[in-house]
Scaffold this motif. Sequence first.
Motif, mmCIF file in Angstrom:
data_model
loop_
_atom_site.group_PDB
_atom_site.id
_atom_site.type_symbol
_atom_site.label_atom_id
_atom_site.label_comp_id
_atom_site.label_asym_id
_atom_site.label_seq_id
_atom_site.Cartn_x
_atom_site.Cartn_y
_atom_site.Cartn_z
ATOM 1 N N UNK A 1 102.439 26.755 5.645
ATOM 2 C CA UNK A 1 102.045 26.231 4.333
ATOM 3 C C UNK A 1 100.590 26.579 4.049
ATOM 4 N N UNK A 2 99.738 26.465 5.071
ATOM 5 C CA UNK A 2 98.295 26.647 4.873
ATOM 6 C C UNK A 2 97.933 28.055 4.417
ATOM 7 N N UNK A 3 98.639 29.078 4.901
ATOM 8 C CA UNK A 3 98.256 30.450 4.563
ATOM 9 C C UNK A 3 98.648 30.830 3.135
ATOM 10 N N UNK A 4 99.385 29.964 2.471
ATOM 11 C CA UNK A 4 99.724 30.217 1.065
ATOM 12 C C UNK A 4 98.658 29.669 0.125
ATOM 13 N N UNK A 5 97.579 29.136 0.700
ATOM 14 C CA UNK A 5 96.499 28.535 -0.085
ATOM 15 C C UNK A 5 95.152 29.086 0.366
ATOM 16 N N UNK A 6 94.176 28.990 -0.517
ATOM 17 C CA UNK A 6 92.840 29.471 -0.187
ATOM 18 C C UNK A 6 92.048 28.414 0.576
ATOM 19 N N UNK A 7 91.116 28.910 1.416
ATOM 20 C CA UNK A 7 90.194 28.025 2.096
ATOM 21 C C UNK A 7 90.693 27.562 3.447
ATOM 22 N N UNK A 8 89.834 26.796 4.126
ATOM 23 C CA UNK A 8 90.165 26.277 5.444
ATOM 24 C C UNK A 8 90.761 24.879 5.306
ATOM 25 N N UNK A 9 89.908 23.867 5.201
ATOM 26 C CA UNK A 9 90.403 22.493 5.093
ATOM 27 C C UNK A 9 91.150 22.245 3.785
ATOM 28 N N UNK B 1 108.309 33.058 7.578
ATOM 29 C CA UNK B 1 107.808 34.102 6.690
ATOM 30 C C UNK B 1 107.428 33.500 5.335
ATOM 31 N N UNK B 2 106.183 33.657 4.960
ATOM 32 C CA UNK B 2 105.706 33.211 3.649
ATOM 33 C C UNK B 2 104.787 34.299 3.098
ATOM 34 N N UNK B 3 104.445 34.198 1.840
ATOM 35 C CA UNK B 3 103.507 35.135 1.237
ATOM 36 C C UNK B 3 102.091 34.620 1.466
ATOM 37 N N UNK B 4 101.388 35.220 2.412
ATOM 38 C CA UNK B 4 100.051 34.752 2.774
ATOM 39 C C UNK B 4 99.011 35.260 1.786
ATOM 40 N N UNK B 5 98.109 34.359 1.383
ATOM 41 C CA UNK B 5 96.986 34.772 0.554
ATOM 42 C C UNK B 5 95.650 34.556 1.252
#
Length: 305
Positions: free
Chosen positions: A283-291, A243-247
């Motif tokens: 980790x990735x869903x807490x940041x914007x963009x794809x790569x 569980x993380x805060x997805x942006x």
Amino acid sequence: MIAVIGSSNMDIVFNVDHFTLPGETQKAISLDFYFGGKGANQTIAVAKLSKKPVFFCSCLGDDEYGKEISKNFENFNIEGYTIEKKELTGRAYIEVDKKGENRIILFTGANDKIDKEKIDMFLNKYQNKIDVCLLQNEIPIESVEYAISRLHEKGIKIVYDPAPVGNTNVGILEKVDFLTPNETEFRFLCEKISITFDESKMDKAVIKFKEITKVKNLIVKLGDKGCVYLDENGKTEKVSGIKVKAIDTTAAGDIFNGAFSVAYEETNDLIKSLNFANKAAAISVTRKGAQSSIPGREEVFNFSF
């Protein structure tokens, strides 16, 4: 070594309050440009998480987007892609709402040039060095099917993400080592072969699907709920999510697949590989963009929750 056969795009991302409704015009909160494409996302994920060169069968246009993407590939020691004259690089137009959910429209462009001839050239050059190869559906489906057949013949392990799911040929899945749909895609595939899908009885659907399609290993990605897998020995289990805060959930599934493939090539351990993939995707869903959202290797190993 790991290879990828798939798409390369420039992602044009509109951050919005909510998904635009039919007939509605709304003002975007912001506009961003990111390197994307399911194939390229998985390739960069493999490169960052393995810290090794990656072989990538893909096609770029000879436009400015293609030049920018090519420079990015060079930075990560990625080889095997081609530049197509008089073609436009693929694009993805993405809406991301305030909850971090996304909706995507694709313009395939040069990705449609990934044909049997290009796959033959690529595999003839690299096949003796490849242990694992990732595939997705953002290139012509006949090319996907041809690649699966050739890879299967060579004994190269196949990690297949059936997305976009609409044109997936379930008849070829018996040649796939790891099939990795998300829950929506798995529901569609079940309905395609007349399996009743009930979220509360996921295990039964997974077992029935494997029985009919004869896919070796099935991994159903459930986002922050983790994943459910059924391995080639008939063992089924759920791996807990994080569980993380997805942006922004863009490319989370691609990063999962890239991370899984890196860990599996190194450990040959399914559970360790799925846990590593879950961490990387979280980790990735807490940041914007794809790569731009792909974490580094040490970051995933050190991640605690």
